[in-house]
Design a protein around this motif. Structure first.
Motif, PDB file in Angstrom:
ATOM      1  N   SER A 269      15.830  -6.455 115.438  1.00 36.35           N
ATOM      2  CA  SER A 269      14.496  -6.880 114.903  1.00 36.35           C
ATOM      3  C   SER A 269      14.145  -8.093 116.008  1.00 36.35           C
ATOM      4  O   SER A 269      14.947  -8.957 116.344  1.00 36.35           O
ATOM      5  N   ARG A 270      12.822  -7.769 116.440  1.00 40.54           N
ATOM      6  CA  ARG A 270      12.293  -8.981 117.349  1.00 40.54           C
ATOM      7  C   ARG A 270      12.132 -10.119 116.436  1.00 40.54           C
ATOM      8  O   ARG A 270      12.056 -10.229 115.037  1.00 40.54           O
ATOM      9  N   ASP A 271      12.077 -11.350 117.243  1.00 39.71           N
ATOM     10  CA  ASP A 271      11.911 -12.362 116.589  1.00 39.71           C
ATOM     11  C   ASP A 271      10.384 -12.504 116.442  1.00 39.71           C
ATOM     12  O   ASP A 271       9.536 -12.957 117.048  1.00 39.71           O
ATOM     13  N   LEU A 272       9.866 -12.524 115.073  1.00 40.94           N
ATOM     14  CA  LEU A 272       8.563 -12.484 114.710  1.00 40.94           C
ATOM     15  C   LEU A 272       7.958 -13.880 114.737  1.00 40.94           C
ATOM     16  O   LEU A 272       6.745 -13.822 114.835  1.00 40.94           O
ATOM     17  N   SER A 273       8.618 -14.758 114.749  1.00 42.35           N
ATOM     18  CA  SER A 273       8.237 -16.159 114.696  1.00 42.35           C
ATOM     19  C   SER A 273       7.547 -16.383 113.651  1.00 42.35           C
ATOM     20  O   SER A 273       6.423 -17.109 113.344  1.00 42.35           O
ATOM     21  N   VAL A 274       7.799 -15.691 112.530  1.00 42.85           N
ATOM     22  CA  VAL A 274       7.150 -15.759 111.022  1.00 42.85           C
ATOM     23  C   VAL A 274       8.221 -16.006 110.002  1.00 42.85           C
ATOM     24  O   VAL A 274       8.995 -14.963 109.595  1.00 42.85           O
ATOM     25  N   ARG A 275       8.045 -17.258 109.530  1.00 46.19           N
ATOM     26  CA  ARG A 275       8.997 -17.633 108.371  1.00 46.19           C
ATOM     27  C   ARG A 275      10.530 -17.362 108.705  1.00 46.19           C
ATOM     28  O   ARG A 275      11.361 -17.090 108.293  1.00 46.19           O
ATOM     29  N   SER A 276      10.644 -17.539 109.951  1.00 47.65           N
ATOM     30  CA  SER A 276      12.124 -17.306 110.817  1.00 47.65           C
ATOM     31  C   SER A 276      12.507 -15.882 110.237  1.00 47.65           C
ATOM     32  O   SER A 276      11.772 -14.884 110.090  1.00 47.65           O
ATOM     33  N   LEU A 277      13.960 -15.852 109.655  1.00 48.75           N
ATOM     34  CA  LEU A 277      14.248 -14.792 108.792  1.00 48.75           C
ATOM     35  C   LEU A 277      14.514 -14.893 107.410  1.00 48.75           C
ATOM     36  O   LEU A 277      14.968 -14.455 106.627  1.00 48.75           O
ATOM     37  N   VAL A 278      14.044 -16.355 107.091  1.00 52.13           N
ATOM     38  CA  VAL A 278      13.896 -16.632 105.822  1.00 52.13           C
ATOM     39  C   VAL A 278      12.698 -17.041 105.254  1.00 52.13           C
ATOM     40  O   VAL A 278      11.883 -17.783 105.597  1.00 52.13           O
ATOM     41  N   PRO A 279      12.068 -16.407 104.106  1.00 49.68           N
ATOM     42  CA  PRO A 279      10.964 -16.552 103.661  1.00 49.68           C
ATOM     43  C   PRO A 279      10.496 -18.024 103.288  1.00 49.68           C
ATOM     44  O   PRO A 279      11.405 -18.670 102.699  1.00 49.68           O
ATOM     45  N   LEU A 280       9.119 -18.222 103.459  1.00 49.85           N
ATOM     46  CA  LEU A 280       8.781 -19.757 102.800  1.00 49.85           C
ATOM     47  C   LEU A 280       8.720 -19.645 101.481  1.00 49.85           C
ATOM     48  O   LEU A 280       8.593 -18.604 100.886  1.00 49.85           O
ATOM     49  N   PRO A 281       8.956 -20.836 100.944  1.00 49.63           N
ATOM     50  CA  PRO A 281       8.519 -20.729  99.444  1.00 49.63           C
ATOM     51  C   PRO A 281       7.370 -20.367  99.133  1.00 49.63           C
ATOM     52  O   PRO A 281       6.453 -20.254  99.967  1.00 49.63           O
ATOM     53  N   GLU A 282       7.390 -19.559  97.918  1.00 50.59           N
ATOM     54  CA  GLU A 282       5.929 -18.593  97.419  1.00 50.59           C
ATOM     55  C   GLU A 282       4.861 -19.797  97.251  1.00 50.59           C
ATOM     56  O   GLU A 282       5.060 -20.687  96.776  1.00 50.59           O
ATOM     57  N   GLY A 283       3.753 -19.237  97.906  1.00 50.11           N
ATOM     58  CA  GLY A 283       2.531 -20.115  98.081  1.00 50.11           C
ATOM     59  C   GLY A 283       2.452 -20.926  99.024  1.00 50.11           C
ATOM     60  O   GLY A 283       1.371 -21.777  99.236  1.00 50.11           O
ATOM     61  N   ASP A 284       3.627 -21.044  99.969  1.00 45.32           N
ATOM     62  CA  ASP A 284       3.392 -21.896 101.103  1.00 45.32           C
ATOM     63  C   ASP A 284       2.646 -21.125 102.061  1.00 45.32           C
ATOM     64  O   ASP A 284       2.781 -20.270 102.643  1.00 45.32           O
ATOM     65  N   ARG A 285       1.247 -21.963 102.618  1.00 46.07           N
ATOM     66  CA  ARG A 285       0.597 -21.308 103.496  1.00 46.07           C
ATOM     67  C   ARG A 285       0.244 -22.007 104.821  1.00 46.07           C
ATOM     68  O   ARG A 285      -0.568 -22.014 105.595  1.00 46.07           O
ATOM     69  N   ARG A 286       1.378 -22.813 104.898  1.00 48.53           N
ATOM     70  CA  ARG A 286       1.392 -23.899 106.149  1.00 48.53           C
ATOM     71  C   ARG A 286       1.972 -23.287 107.580  1.00 48.53           C
ATOM     72  O   ARG A 286       2.323 -22.136 107.422  1.00 48.53           O
ATOM     73  N   GLY A 287       1.994 -23.992 108.217  1.00 51.03           N
ATOM     74  CA  GLY A 287       2.541 -23.563 109.705  1.00 51.03           C
ATOM     75  C   GLY A 287       1.812 -22.280 110.220  1.00 51.03           C
ATOM     76  O   GLY A 287       0.605 -22.308 110.379  1.00 51.03           O
ATOM     77  N   GLU A 288       2.701 -21.427 110.718  1.00 48.51           N
ATOM     78  CA  GLU A 288       2.208 -20.212 111.319  1.00 48.51           C
ATOM     79  C   GLU A 288       1.008 -19.430 110.451  1.00 48.51           C
ATOM     80  O   GLU A 288       0.148 -18.722 110.974  1.00 48.51           O
ATOM     81  N   GLY A 289       1.344 -19.597 109.146  1.00 53.10           N
ATOM     82  CA  GLY A 289       0.544 -18.773 108.158  1.00 53.10           C
ATOM     83  C   GLY A 289      -1.006 -19.289 108.291  1.00 53.10           C
ATOM     84  O   GLY A 289      -1.993 -18.465 108.180  1.00 53.10           O
TER      85      GLY A 289
ATOM     86  N   PRO B 133      -9.361 -17.115 104.101  1.00 56.49           N
ATOM     87  CA  PRO B 133      -9.272 -18.374 103.426  1.00 56.49           C
ATOM     88  C   PRO B 133      -7.875 -18.520 102.942  1.00 56.49           C
ATOM     89  O   PRO B 133      -7.123 -17.616 102.885  1.00 56.49           O
ATOM     90  N   GLU B 134      -7.496 -19.850 103.049  1.00 55.46           N
ATOM     91  CA  GLU B 134      -6.410 -20.365 102.865  1.00 55.46           C
ATOM     92  C   GLU B 134      -5.338 -19.692 101.711  1.00 55.46           C
ATOM     93  O   GLU B 134      -4.253 -19.332 101.791  1.00 55.46           O
ATOM     94  N   ASN B 135      -6.083 -19.670 100.325  1.00 54.05           N
ATOM     95  CA  ASN B 135      -5.471 -19.055  99.289  1.00 54.05           C
ATOM     96  C   ASN B 135      -5.723 -17.746  98.984  1.00 54.05           C
ATOM     97  O   ASN B 135      -5.468 -17.431  97.600  1.00 54.05           O
ATOM     98  N   ALA B 136      -6.375 -17.064  99.548  1.00 58.28           N
ATOM     99  CA  ALA B 136      -6.647 -15.739  99.366  1.00 58.28           C
ATOM    100  C   ALA B 136      -5.730 -14.766  99.095  1.00 58.28           C
ATOM    101  O   ALA B 136      -4.762 -14.891 100.231  1.00 58.28           O
ATOM    102  N   PRO B 137      -5.319 -14.009  98.275  1.00 54.72           N
ATOM    103  CA  PRO B 137      -4.144 -13.061  98.373  1.00 54.72           C
ATOM    104  C   PRO B 137      -4.624 -11.971  99.411  1.00 54.72           C
ATOM    105  O   PRO B 137      -5.567 -11.499  99.991  1.00 54.72           O
ATOM    106  N   VAL B 138      -3.495 -11.360 100.018  1.00 54.01           N
ATOM    107  CA  VAL B 138      -3.482 -10.441 101.186  1.00 54.01           C
ATOM    108  C   VAL B 138      -2.662  -9.229 101.183  1.00 54.01           C
ATOM    109  O   VAL B 138      -1.495  -9.315 100.915  1.00 54.01           O
ATOM    110  N   ILE B 139      -3.431  -7.941 101.353  1.00 52.60           N
ATOM    111  CA  ILE B 139      -2.556  -7.013 101.322  1.00 52.60           C
ATOM    112  C   ILE B 139      -2.621  -6.450 102.716  1.00 52.60           C
ATOM    113  O   ILE B 139      -3.568  -6.424 103.425  1.00 52.60           O
ATOM    114  N   PHE B 140      -1.615  -6.068 103.316  1.00 52.77           N
ATOM    115  CA  PHE B 140      -1.250  -5.374 104.667  1.00 52.77           C
ATOM    116  C   PHE B 140      -0.881  -3.912 104.501  1.00 52.77           C
ATOM    117  O   PHE B 140       0.136  -3.782 104.082  1.00 52.77           O
TER     118      PHE B 140
END
Length: 372
Positions: free
Chosen positions: A164-184, A194-201
């Protein structure tokens, strides 16, 4: 060290090979990688953006049923075999690596004739025809799933997980639920969300999925208006309905194709809706993402999805799901259950381990020594 990666037609064989290249370059930055792909597949753009030279040879597809096209494609395979001999004679690579794809078959056959070492990686639960045709000539075989190793020659097969590529997203460990900082935060700026909007991909693979695209558009009216939907429709699919939907649903964002933007979409997605291509499943597992999966039934994707559905690691849509109402409810239930999303993501990560970069480096170095 010169290494030829090959595969295409879809992004299935492409994503893990990019990860192999990434892992090896970190340890051996002077290594040279070149790519052999198809003329019309989606791989060229992403490969060239990664900085590799891209070459094409003919690709014939052998169908496992009677078809007059098999005769024409058999001729294409013969031509591609001689194209491969010329290509390998000119480039003189040290190693060939493939994760499948019909374009790889004549190349690896020609490599066997010219004594070029090869490595074949098996992603799917069921071994595809292209890999079956290459495996007898490979010095090394690896697989993503432990159970698949039982189907392959024991002396040269190793279970390593999937690269798997290094996606540079939450490393390989998810950030705490609701954490929208950093790369997010940066990812949300990229998509103007917007910062707190729910997102479906939602994504249907490199070429897109007409049935998945239809389900997403059908589901839109049933989702809250403050949700943001990032929809990767694919280059080869009609977009008129999706484009029309943007006039009714302002938070619906449609795109044809992603390269580097993929990591941004993954970063902010609360739920991912996708096909069951192994490259996609691997990235979802690496990032511990909650996923709703619609496989292509009757293909290897169905077998892939069943493994993870039986392991309670994904939500798998049933065969015959023809409208978005059921999908919309499944996604709403997940969005209202953050602990369940977290559990699904962790379970997926557990079932599908990611190949360790040091293993990839070790395999390439050992094959290079054999070639020497």
């Amino acid at each position: 060290m010169k290494i030829v990666l090959s595969g295409g037609g879809t992004l299935g064989p492409v994503v893990p090979l990019l990860a192999v290249r990434e892992a090896y370059l970190k340890d051996h930055p002077d290594a040279e990688f070149i790519w052999v792909g198809t003329k019309s597949g989606p791989e060229k753009e992403i490969v060239e953006k990664a900085g590799m030279h891209f070459f094409t040879i003919g690709a014939g597809k052998w169908r496992r049923y009677f078809s007059i096209w098999n005769y024409l494609d058999f001729l294409k395979i013969i031509i591609a075999f001689f194209q491969s001999i010329v290509f390998l004679w000119q480039e003189k690579p040290d190693l060939l690596i493939s994760c499948g794809g019909y374009v790889s078959v004549p190349l690896h056959w020609a490599g066997a004739l010219l004594n070029v070492t090869s490595w074949v990686h098996q992603q799917d639960a069921e071994v595809g025809l292209a890999n079956k045709l290459m495996i007898p000539f490979a010095e090394k075989i690896t697989c993503a799933l432990e159970k698949t190793a039982q189907l392959l020659p024991a002396k040269k097969t190793e279970w390593i997980g999937n690269p798997s590529r290094d996606l540079s997203v939450r490393s390989l460990v998810p950030l705490p639920e609701g954490d929208r900082r950093g790369e997010g935060v940066q990812a949300r700026k990229h998509f103007n969300i917007p910062e707190n909007a729910p997102v479906i991909f939602a994504l249907g693979g490199g070429t897109g999925s007409a049935s998945l695209n239809k389900l997403i558009i059908d589901a839109l009216p049933h989702w809250p208006k403050d949700w943001h939907i990032i929809h990767l429709v694919g280059k080869e699919r009609p977009k008129e309905k999706a484009q029309g939907a943007t006039n009714i649903f302002p938070n619906y964002h449609i795109y044809e194709f992603f390269t580097d933007e993929m990591k941004d979409a993954y970063a902010i997605a609360d739920v991912v809706i996708a096909r069951a291509g192994f490259g996609t499943l691997t990235e979802l597992a690496a990032l511990s993402k909650a996923a709703v999966i619609l496989p292509m039934f009757g293909t290897h994707q169905e077998e892939n999805a069943k493994i993870f559905a039986d392991g309670d690691a994904i939500v798998m849509l049933e065969r015959g799901t023809e409208n978005g109402l059921k999908l919309s409810q499944i996604v709403k239930d997940l969005m209202n259950a953050p602990e369940e999303r977290k559990r699904l993501g962790h379970k997926l990560h557990e079932i599908l381990p990611i190949a360790k970069p040091e293993k990839i480096v070790r395999i390439i170095n050992s094959l290079a020594r054999e070639q020497a």
